[in-house]
Design an enzyme around this catalytic site. Structure first.
Site, PDB file in Angstrom:
ATOM      1  NE  ARG A 149      -4.435  -2.011   2.375  1.00  0.00           N
ATOM      2  CZ  ARG A 149      -4.434  -2.620   3.429  1.00  0.00           C
ATOM      3  NH1 ARG A 149      -3.912  -1.924   4.602  1.00  0.00           N
ATOM      4  NH2 ARG A 149      -5.112  -3.486   2.766  1.00  0.00           N
ATOM      5  CB  SER A 203     -16.045 -10.943   9.694  1.00  0.00           C
ATOM      6  OG  SER A 203     -16.502  -9.291   9.721  1.00  0.00           O
ATOM      7  N   GLY A 204     -13.283  -9.089  10.399  1.00  0.00           N
ATOM      8  CA  GLY A 204     -12.518  -7.942   9.878  1.00  0.00           C
ATOM      9  C   GLY A 204     -10.711  -8.702  10.202  1.00  0.00           C
ATOM     10  CG  HIS A 209     -15.588  -2.498   9.899  1.00  0.00           C
ATOM     11  ND1 HIS A 209     -15.582  -4.175  11.109  1.00  0.00           N
ATOM     12  CD2 HIS A 209     -13.681  -2.567  10.121  1.00  0.00           C
ATOM     13  CE1 HIS A 209     -13.996  -4.546  10.318  1.00  0.00           C
ATOM     14  NE2 HIS A 209     -13.246  -3.539   9.915  1.00  0.00           N
ATOM     15  CB  CYS A 269     -12.495  -2.989   5.898  1.00  0.00           C
ATOM     16  SG  CYS A 269     -10.906  -3.315   7.528  1.00  0.00           S
ATOM     17  CG  ASN A 323     -16.316  -6.191   8.304  1.00  0.00           C
ATOM     18  OD1 ASN A 323     -17.398  -6.118   8.000  1.00  0.00           O
ATOM     19  ND2 ASN A 323     -14.758  -7.054   8.639  1.00  0.00           N
TER      20      ASN A 323
HETATM   21  P1  NAP Z   1      -8.660 -15.763   5.631  1.00  0.00           P
HETATM   22  O1  NAP Z   1     -10.511 -15.835   6.346  1.00  0.00           O
HETATM   23  O2  NAP Z   1      -7.517 -16.011   6.871  1.00  0.00           O
HETATM   24  O3  NAP Z   1      -8.263 -16.599   4.770  1.00  0.00           O
HETATM   25  C1  NAP Z   1      -6.790 -16.608   4.035  1.00  0.00           C
HETATM   26  C2  NAP Z   1      -6.869 -16.703   2.820  1.00  0.00           C
HETATM   27  O4  NAP Z   1      -5.719 -16.609   2.418  1.00  0.00           O
HETATM   28  C3  NAP Z   1      -7.459 -18.602   2.647  1.00  0.00           C
HETATM   29  O5  NAP Z   1      -7.513 -18.403   0.949  1.00  0.00           O
HETATM   30  C4  NAP Z   1      -6.128 -18.721   2.622  1.00  0.00           C
HETATM   31  O6  NAP Z   1      -5.905 -20.388   2.043  1.00  0.00           O
HETATM   32  C5  NAP Z   1      -5.033 -18.448   2.238  1.00  0.00           C
HETATM   33  N1  NAP Z   1      -3.410 -18.982   2.376  1.00  0.00           N
HETATM   34  C6  NAP Z   1      -2.722 -18.953   3.604  1.00  0.00           C
HETATM   35  N2  NAP Z   1      -1.555 -19.132   3.362  1.00  0.00           N
HETATM   36  C7  NAP Z   1      -1.550 -18.869   1.914  1.00  0.00           C
HETATM   37  C8  NAP Z   1      -0.695 -19.614   0.849  1.00  0.00           C
HETATM   38  N3  NAP Z   1       0.778 -20.226   1.047  1.00  0.00           N
HETATM   39  N4  NAP Z   1      -0.761 -19.766  -0.279  1.00  0.00           N
HETATM   40  C9  NAP Z   1      -1.894 -19.142  -1.075  1.00  0.00           C
HETATM   41  N5  NAP Z   1      -3.178 -18.547  -0.299  1.00  0.00           N
HETATM   42  C10 NAP Z   1      -2.746 -19.054   1.200  1.00  0.00           C
HETATM   43  O7  NAP Z   1      -8.061 -14.062   5.892  1.00  0.00           O
HETATM   44  P2  NAP Z   1      -9.715 -12.849   5.308  1.00  0.00           P
HETATM   45  O8  NAP Z   1     -10.011 -12.418   6.500  1.00  0.00           O
HETATM   46  O9  NAP Z   1      -9.921 -13.248   4.060  1.00  0.00           O
HETATM   47  O10 NAP Z   1      -7.972 -11.571   5.049  1.00  0.00           O
HETATM   48  C11 NAP Z   1      -6.942 -12.301   4.012  1.00  0.00           C
HETATM   49  C12 NAP Z   1      -6.340 -11.248   4.141  1.00  0.00           C
HETATM   50  O11 NAP Z   1      -7.292  -9.696   3.282  1.00  0.00           O
HETATM   51  C13 NAP Z   1      -5.909 -10.402   5.458  1.00  0.00           C
HETATM   52  O12 NAP Z   1      -4.273 -10.760   5.525  1.00  0.00           O
HETATM   53  C14 NAP Z   1      -5.652  -8.265   4.766  1.00  0.00           C
HETATM   54  O13 NAP Z   1      -4.268  -8.665   4.289  1.00  0.00           O
HETATM   55  C15 NAP Z   1      -6.589  -9.025   4.009  1.00  0.00           C
HETATM   56  N6  NAP Z   1      -7.952  -7.810   4.979  1.00  0.00           N
HETATM   57  C16 NAP Z   1      -8.433  -6.654   4.166  1.00  0.00           C
HETATM   58  C17 NAP Z   1      -9.027  -6.280   4.777  1.00  0.00           C
HETATM   59  C18 NAP Z   1      -9.599  -4.403   3.844  1.00  0.00           C
HETATM   60  O14 NAP Z   1      -9.058  -4.020   5.070  1.00  0.00           O
HETATM   61  N7  NAP Z   1      -9.472  -4.775   2.378  1.00  0.00           N
HETATM   62  C19 NAP Z   1      -9.704  -6.878   5.235  1.00  0.00           C
HETATM   63  C20 NAP Z   1      -9.742  -7.795   6.161  1.00  0.00           C
HETATM   64  C21 NAP Z   1      -8.793  -9.057   4.958  1.00  0.00           C
HETATM   65  P3  NAP Z   1      -6.111 -21.640   2.793  1.00  0.00           P
HETATM   66  O15 NAP Z   1      -7.667 -21.204   3.770  1.00  0.00           O
HETATM   67  O16 NAP Z   1      -5.760 -22.678   2.103  1.00  0.00           O
HETATM   68  O17 NAP Z   1      -5.471 -21.900   4.450  1.00  0.00           O
HETATM   69  O1  3JN Z   2      -8.801  -5.900  11.746  1.00  0.00           O
HETATM   70  C1  3JN Z   2      -9.528  -5.539  10.306  1.00  0.00           C
HETATM   71  O2  3JN Z   2     -10.157  -5.427  10.932  1.00  0.00           O
HETATM   72  C2  3JN Z   2      -9.443  -4.864   8.795  1.00  0.00           C
HETATM   73  C3  3JN Z   2      -8.112  -6.237   8.947  1.00  0.00           C
HETATM   74  C4  3JN Z   2      -7.362  -5.848   8.223  1.00  0.00           C
HETATM   75  C5  3JN Z   2      -6.581  -6.893   7.696  1.00  0.00           C
HETATM   76  C6  3JN Z   2      -5.878  -7.744   8.961  1.00  0.00           C
HETATM   77  C7  3JN Z   2      -4.649  -8.300   8.342  1.00  0.00           C
HETATM   78  C8  3JN Z   2      -4.020  -8.348   7.542  1.00  0.00           C
HETATM   79  C9  3JN Z   2      -4.624  -6.476   7.293  1.00  0.00           C
HETATM   80  C10 3JN Z   2      -5.446  -4.725   6.582  1.00  0.00           C
HETATM   81  O3  3JN Z   2      -6.017  -5.454   5.511  1.00  0.00           O
HETATM   82  O4  3JN Z   2      -4.816  -3.779   6.498  1.00  0.00           O
HETATM   83  C11 3JN Z   2      -3.714  -6.843   7.304  1.00  0.00           C
HETATM   84  C12 3JN Z   2      -2.342  -6.484   5.962  1.00  0.00           C
HETATM   85  O5  3JN Z   2      -2.300  -5.142   6.804  1.00  0.00           O
HETATM   86  O6  3JN Z   2      -2.787  -6.880   4.990  1.00  0.00           O
END
Ligand code: NAP
Ligand code: 3JN
Length: 353
Positions: free
Chosen positions: A100, A159-160, A253, A129, A327
């Site tokens: 970012r 869920s975030g 959120h 988010c 979110n």
């Molecule tokens: P999550 O429910 O824990 O899902 C993680 C995903 O990543 C799963 O599909 C997992 O697959 C996959 N993964 C883990 N290790 C991997 C690997 N070695 N190779 C390929 N895929 C792999 O998490 P989430 O809530 O969806 O969030 C995921 C990420 O999105 C966060 O860490 C953050 O960076 C971002 N996020 C951003 C926002 C935002 O604010 N825009 C909000 C939430 C999340 P498996 O099921 O096989 O483990």
């Molecule tokens: O906690 C929340 O409500 C939002 C979380 C976002 C998040 C969770 C894990 C890793 C992020 C993000 O999007 O900033 C990350 C990250 O740093 O990629």
């Protein structure tokens, strides 16, 4: 019309699942979809538009012949795979914070700064988010009157923090109601040393603490807002500060946002009118009839809901408002798919040489 080969990286996760449905519901022409996750999920079947797709383990070669990657596997995995995808010619929209703040990576909220997409070098970042819903709500006000200061407090749904944290909170709630001891191994943040129950509680920690006493989530809100509004993560054109709190809500959120406008002629009615006229924003602001945004009502929607707009009684030009959004949709999957739509609209699904 060109059709695109699209990979969803992190397809089995909380955000990934919504990327699949948002893409399916969009008009983006999909030639082929690839669902990528870790080795743990390889072979699992997921649906895309009633079609059964087998989840594949991600390797660099997963991106051969892919046009567009919608990515949410977390920062470390994004860092490992997205440069490989770009090398193979794919344009990537990433949900993590990994890229970012990089100068050549546009940080985009469509409708706010999608003009910046033309500068991409293969990777585009989706903001955090909490940043997205706050900046989306403030943007029409910023455009018309200017904003000199923002003070935000967040009430962030579990869920975030990912699927595992979400399950942990539901287990804690069940244990609490059954008069059993609730266990905590993930929340507030998996990578820190101590863990606490979120059920029937509030945790004023999201992500790890920085040396200055702010959490990294608070740091992200401050610097992402500056980058989106002024294209400079350290801009002193605006003052921003944040306090981020995890609350025992599943999805949605909430944020109290205090802001000071530059042009002091703004009134509550003018601000309400600007919000009503902005696509993607929904005004729910009728205190006499107890109408205000709530996470349970916002969940499942792509819009940002705004209410409780009122003038500060002590400071001229200062206002308060309450902002709620899903979110996982507004703050992640739907913003990502909207970025993909802008890339297609502007003929930017190509990696510049
Ligand atoms: P999550 O429910 O824990 O899902 C993680 C995903 O990543 C799963 O599909 C997992 O697959 C996959 N993964 C883990 N290790 C991997 C690997 N070695 N190779 C390929 N895929 C792999 O998490 P989430 O809530 O969806 O969030 C995921 C990420 O999105 C966060 O860490 C953050 O960076 C971002 N996020 C951003 C926002 C935002 O604010 N825009 C909000 C939430 C999340 P498996 O099921 O096989 O483990
Ligand atoms: O906690 C929340 O409500 C939002 C979380 C976002 C998040 C969770 C894990 C890793 C992020 C993000 O999007 O900033 C990350 C990250 O740093 O990629």
């Amino acid at each position: 019309m060109k059709e695109y080969v699209i990979a969803i990286l992190g397809a089995t996760g909380a955000v990934g699942q919504r990327l699949i449905t948002e893409l399916a519901q969009s008009k983006i022409p999909v030639k082929k979809i690839k669902l990528l996750a870790s080795k743990r999920s390889a072979g699992k079947k997921l649906k895309f538009k009633n079609q059964e797709i087998i989840v594949e383990e991600t390797t660099p070669d997963s991106f051969n012949d892919v046009d567009l990657v919608l990515s949410s596997p977390g920062g470390a995995i994004s860092k490992k795979f997205l440069p490989e995808a770009v090398k193979r010619g794919a344009v990537c929209v990433d949900n993590s914070s990994a890229f970012r703040m990089e100068e050549d990576v546009p940080l985009i909220i469509p409708g706010v700064n999608d003009a910046q997409l033309s500068h991409h070098h293969g990777i585009i970042a989706n903001p955090n988010c909490s940043t997205i819903q706050m900046v989306a709500a403030l943007y029409p006000i910023f455009k018309r009157w200017g904003i000199s200061q923002i003070v935000v407090s967040t009430y962030q749904a579990v869920s975030g923090a990912g699927k595992a944290a979400w399950d942990e909170m539901l287990d804690q709630a069940k244990a609490h109601l059954n008069h059993q001891k609730a266990t905590a191994n993930i929340l507030p943040t998996a990578t820190d040393r101590k863990h606490y129950s979120l059920a029937f509680n509030l945790l004023p920690q999201i992500d790890v603490f920085e040396k200055d006493g702010y959490t990294h989530e608070e740091w992200k809100m401050i610097h992402e807002t500056k980058k989106i509004l002024f294209n400079d993560q350290n801009s002193n054109c605006i003052k921003v500060t944040a306090t981020c709190v995890r609350v025992p809500v599943e999805i949605g959120h909430g944020e109290t946002v205090y802001f000071i406008v530059k042009n002091k002629t703004a009134t509550v009615q003018d601000i309400q009118e600007e919000i009503k006229q902005t696509p993607g924003l929904i005004l729910q602001d009728d205190p006499q009839n107890q109408i205000y945004p709530q996470p349970l009502i916002a969940a499942g929607n792509r819009e940002t809901f705004i209410g409780r707009i009122r003038a500060d009684q002590e400071n001229l030009g200062a206002f308060h408002m309450w902002v709620v959004a899903d979110n996982l949709l507004r703050g992640a999957a739907s913003n990502t798919v909207d970025i993909a739509k802008c890339l297609i609209r502007d003929h930017l699904v190509r990696v510049p040489k």
